[in-house]
Design a protein around this motif. Structure first.
Motif, PDB file in Angstrom:
ATOM      1  N   CYS A  62       0.855  -1.177   0.000  1.00 19.90           N
ATOM      2  CA  CYS A  62       0.000   0.000   0.000  1.00 19.90           C
ATOM      3  C   CYS A  62       0.900   1.238   0.000  1.00 19.90           C
ATOM      4  CB  CYS A  62      -0.885  -0.046   1.245  1.00 19.90           C
ATOM      5  SG  CYS A  62      -2.172   1.176   1.202  1.00 19.90           S
ATOM      6  N   VAL A  63       0.784   2.063  -1.034  1.00 23.33           N
ATOM      7  CA  VAL A  63       1.688   3.204  -1.187  1.00 23.33           C
ATOM      8  C   VAL A  63       0.864   4.433  -1.591  1.00 23.33           C
ATOM      9  CG1 VAL A  63       3.641   4.118  -2.540  1.00 23.33           C
ATOM     10  CG2 VAL A  63       3.651   1.710  -1.835  1.00 23.33           C
ATOM     11  N   ASP A  64       1.217   5.596  -1.037  1.00 23.10           N
ATOM     12  CA  ASP A  64       0.467   6.819  -1.362  1.00 23.10           C
ATOM     13  C   ASP A  64       0.728   7.271  -2.809  1.00 23.10           C
ATOM     14  OD1 ASP A  64       3.034   7.568  -1.028  1.00 23.10           O
ATOM     15  OD2 ASP A  64       2.675   9.116   0.474  1.00 23.10           O
ATOM     16  N   MET A  65      -0.023   8.278  -3.251  1.00 24.40           N
ATOM     17  CA  MET A  65       0.031   8.709  -4.657  1.00 24.40           C
ATOM     18  C   MET A  65       0.482  10.171  -4.755  1.00 24.40           C
ATOM     19  SD  MET A  65      -3.502   6.969  -6.081  1.00 24.40           S
ATOM     20  CE  MET A  65      -3.121   7.198  -7.822  1.00 24.40           C
ATOM     21  N   LYS A 119       8.749   1.813  -4.212  1.00 23.97           N
ATOM     22  CA  LYS A 119       8.643   1.771  -2.754  1.00 23.97           C
ATOM     23  C   LYS A 119       8.306   0.376  -2.242  1.00 23.97           C
ATOM     24  CE  LYS A 119       8.528   6.340  -1.341  1.00 23.97           C
ATOM     25  NZ  LYS A 119       7.438   7.254  -1.668  1.00 23.97           N
ATOM     26  N   SER A 120       7.377  -0.310  -2.931  1.00 21.10           N
ATOM     27  CA  SER A 120       6.852  -1.547  -2.390  1.00 21.10           C
ATOM     28  C   SER A 120       7.646  -2.766  -2.848  1.00 21.10           C
ATOM     29  CB  SER A 120       5.381  -1.674  -2.783  1.00 21.10           C
ATOM     30  OG  SER A 120       4.886  -2.932  -2.429  1.00 21.10           O
ATOM     31  N   GLU A 121       8.143  -2.721  -4.092  1.00 14.88           N
ATOM     32  CA  GLU A 121       8.811  -3.905  -4.646  1.00 14.88           C
ATOM     33  C   GLU A 121      10.303  -3.661  -4.889  1.00 14.88           C
ATOM     34  OE1 GLU A 121       6.597  -6.605  -5.904  1.00 14.88           O
ATOM     35  OE2 GLU A 121       4.879  -5.530  -5.097  1.00 14.88           O
ATOM     36  N   GLN A 122      10.759  -2.447  -4.601  1.00 23.11           N
ATOM     37  CA  GLN A 122      12.156  -2.072  -4.883  1.00 23.11           C
ATOM     38  C   GLN A 122      12.526  -2.347  -6.340  1.00 23.11           C
ATOM     39  OE1 GLN A 122      11.601  -3.845  -1.680  1.00 23.11           O
ATOM     40  NE2 GLN A 122      11.234  -1.719  -1.097  1.00 23.11           N
ATOM     41  N   LEU A 123      11.582  -2.095  -7.245  1.00 22.31           N
ATOM     42  CA  LEU A 123      11.838  -2.297  -8.668  1.00 22.31           C
ATOM     43  C   LEU A 123      11.674  -0.964  -9.393  1.00 22.31           C
ATOM     44  CD1 LEU A 123       9.802  -5.576  -9.305  1.00 22.31           C
ATOM     45  CD2 LEU A 123      12.290  -5.328  -9.475  1.00 22.31           C
ATOM     46  N   ILE A 144       8.066  -0.245 -18.573  1.00 19.82           N
ATOM     47  CA  ILE A 144       9.519  -0.368 -18.733  1.00 19.82           C
ATOM     48  C   ILE A 144      10.049  -0.689 -17.345  1.00 19.82           C
ATOM     49  CG2 ILE A 144      11.649   0.817 -19.445  1.00 19.82           C
ATOM     50  CD1 ILE A 144       8.749   2.669 -20.459  1.00 19.82           C
ATOM     51  N   GLN A 145      10.683  -1.843 -17.209  1.00 12.79           N
ATOM     52  CA  GLN A 145      11.157  -2.240 -15.875  1.00 12.79           C
ATOM     53  C   GLN A 145      12.603  -2.711 -15.952  1.00 12.79           C
ATOM     54  OE1 GLN A 145       9.524  -5.835 -13.679  1.00 12.79           O
ATOM     55  NE2 GLN A 145       8.797  -4.188 -12.359  1.00 12.79           N
ATOM     56  N   LEU A 146      13.423  -2.188 -15.046  1.00  8.94           N
ATOM     57  CA  LEU A 146      14.822  -2.605 -15.005  1.00  8.94           C
ATOM     58  C   LEU A 146      14.915  -4.006 -14.419  1.00  8.94           C
ATOM     59  CD1 LEU A 146      16.801   0.499 -13.696  1.00  8.94           C
ATOM     60  CD2 LEU A 146      16.171  -0.110 -16.036  1.00  8.94           C
ATOM     61  N   MET A 147      15.781  -4.828 -14.994  1.00  9.56           N
ATOM     62  CA  MET A 147      16.061  -6.132 -14.419  1.00  9.56           C
ATOM     63  C   MET A 147      16.928  -5.890 -13.175  1.00  9.56           C
ATOM     64  SD  MET A 147      14.370  -7.890 -16.541  1.00  9.56           S
ATOM     65  CE  MET A 147      14.758  -9.633 -16.340  1.00  9.56           C
ATOM     66  N   PRO A 148      16.938  -6.855 -12.228  1.00 10.46           N
ATOM     67  CA  PRO A 148      17.743  -6.637 -11.020  1.00 10.46           C
ATOM     68  C   PRO A 148      19.197  -6.309 -11.394  1.00 10.46           C
ATOM     69  CG  PRO A 148      16.407  -8.621 -10.824  1.00 10.46           C
ATOM     70  CD  PRO A 148      16.241  -8.134 -12.227  1.00 10.46           C
ATOM     71  N   PHE A 149      19.778  -5.367 -10.702  1.00 13.16           N
ATOM     72  CA  PHE A 149      21.175  -4.930 -10.866  1.00 13.16           C
ATOM     73  C   PHE A 149      21.426  -4.101 -12.123  1.00 13.16           C
ATOM     74  CE2 PHE A 149      21.206  -9.140  -8.724  1.00 13.16           C
ATOM     75  CZ  PHE A 149      21.435  -8.665  -7.437  1.00 13.16           C
TER      76      PHE A 149
END
Ligand code: ZN
Length: 280
Positions: A127-130, A145-149, A173-178
């Motif tokens: 649950c994260v504010d907007m 904030k919630s998934e560190q992605l 668009i999502q960065l792969m880990p690292f």
């Protein structure tokens, strides 16, 4: 025409890119609800982002996505699963909102809540504010904030004077880990630069023109689906209290129940309620 989400991975394996043109799904969804222009755009964007999230699910996972405005009775709920079944609807209070802009509608105390159901039935809720009050920025913020992605969303939505949906497209668009953080701004900038093509060209044609440094990983069908039926509510009616049931019958009331997935409302007149308790 069938709606499909195209899932790409950049050739350097640093970034995943999902894209969808869900114009027909959004048109169908909006036809089902009496809706003003601002709510329509808010629903279209929340729903489009929810569609994109299907691509992040595995096995038989499902997500319940809620966008709740400052006035907490005003909300949008979307349900999606890993097979590409999607749905979404506005709360009654949201449909009556008189807000002139999306920012005004969301207000200063809006939030996003996402619940994930996994194969084992375990639920996780974030649950994260907007703070951005514009949906796309807020969903990016949610993932950070919630998934560190590091994730960015872009939605292209347009309707004509009679509020007929002309275009609804979304990109994740999502960065792969690292992966280095600057890849995200690089890709969002790249998409912005090609806005004209991104809005107009069929998705398949975009790949060689705009995304040639990426490979197609999957093409996933996405459809509006809810398996709800009147029968599903019989158990709930039977579980109402004895006093409540006898009141409904003696006052000849009608019971209204809403499906939590697609928002469809079902009404059960008192005589049907009476028949159900006798039968059950
Ligand atoms: Zn339903």
């Amino acid at each position: 025409m069938e709606t499909k989400m195209i899932r790409l991975l950049s050739k350097d394996k640093q970034v995943r890119i999902f894209m969808i043109d869900n114009t027909s799904l959004v048109s169908n969804l909006i036809e089902q609800q009496q809706i003003n222009k601002v709510c329509q755009e808010t629903l279209a964007k929340t729903f489009t982002i929810s569609n994109l999230l299907c691509g992040l699910l595995e096995g038989n996972q499902r997500l319940s996505i809620q966008m709740v405005c400052s006035n907490s009775s005003e909300s949008i709920r979307c349900e999606v699963d890993s097979s590409g079944n999607v749905n979404g609807y506005c709360s009654k209070a949201l449909l009556e909102s008189k807000a002139d802009t999306i920012a005004e509608l969301i207000g200063g105390r809006g939030y996003i809540r996402i619940t994930k159901g996994s194969e084992t039935g375990s639920m996780y809720t974030g649950c994260v504010d907007m703070p951005y009050q514009n949906i796309t920025g807020d969903f990016s913020n949610y993932f950070r904030k919630s998934e560190q992605l590091y994730t960015a969303f872009q939605c292209y939505y347009d309707c004509d004077k009679s509020q007929k949906v002309v275009r609804s497209r979304g990109f994740l668009i999502q960065l792969m880990p690292f992966a280095p953080e600057e890849h995200l701004t690089k890709w969002t900038g790249w998409i912005d630069e090609h806005k004209m093509m991104i809005e107009q060209l069929p998705l398949e044609q975009l790949i060689p023109k705009v995304f040639k440094v990426a490979d197609i990983m999957a093409i996933q069908p996405i459809r509006l689906f809810c398996g709800c039926s009147r029968e599903m509510f019989y158990g709930m009616i039977n579980s109402l209290g004895e006093k409540e049931l006898s009141d409904i019958i003696s006052k000849k009331q009608t019971v209204e129940m809403n499906c939590g997935i697609c928002g469809k409302s079902y009404s059960f007149p008192y005589n049907e309620v009476a028949g159900l308790i006798m039968g059950g």
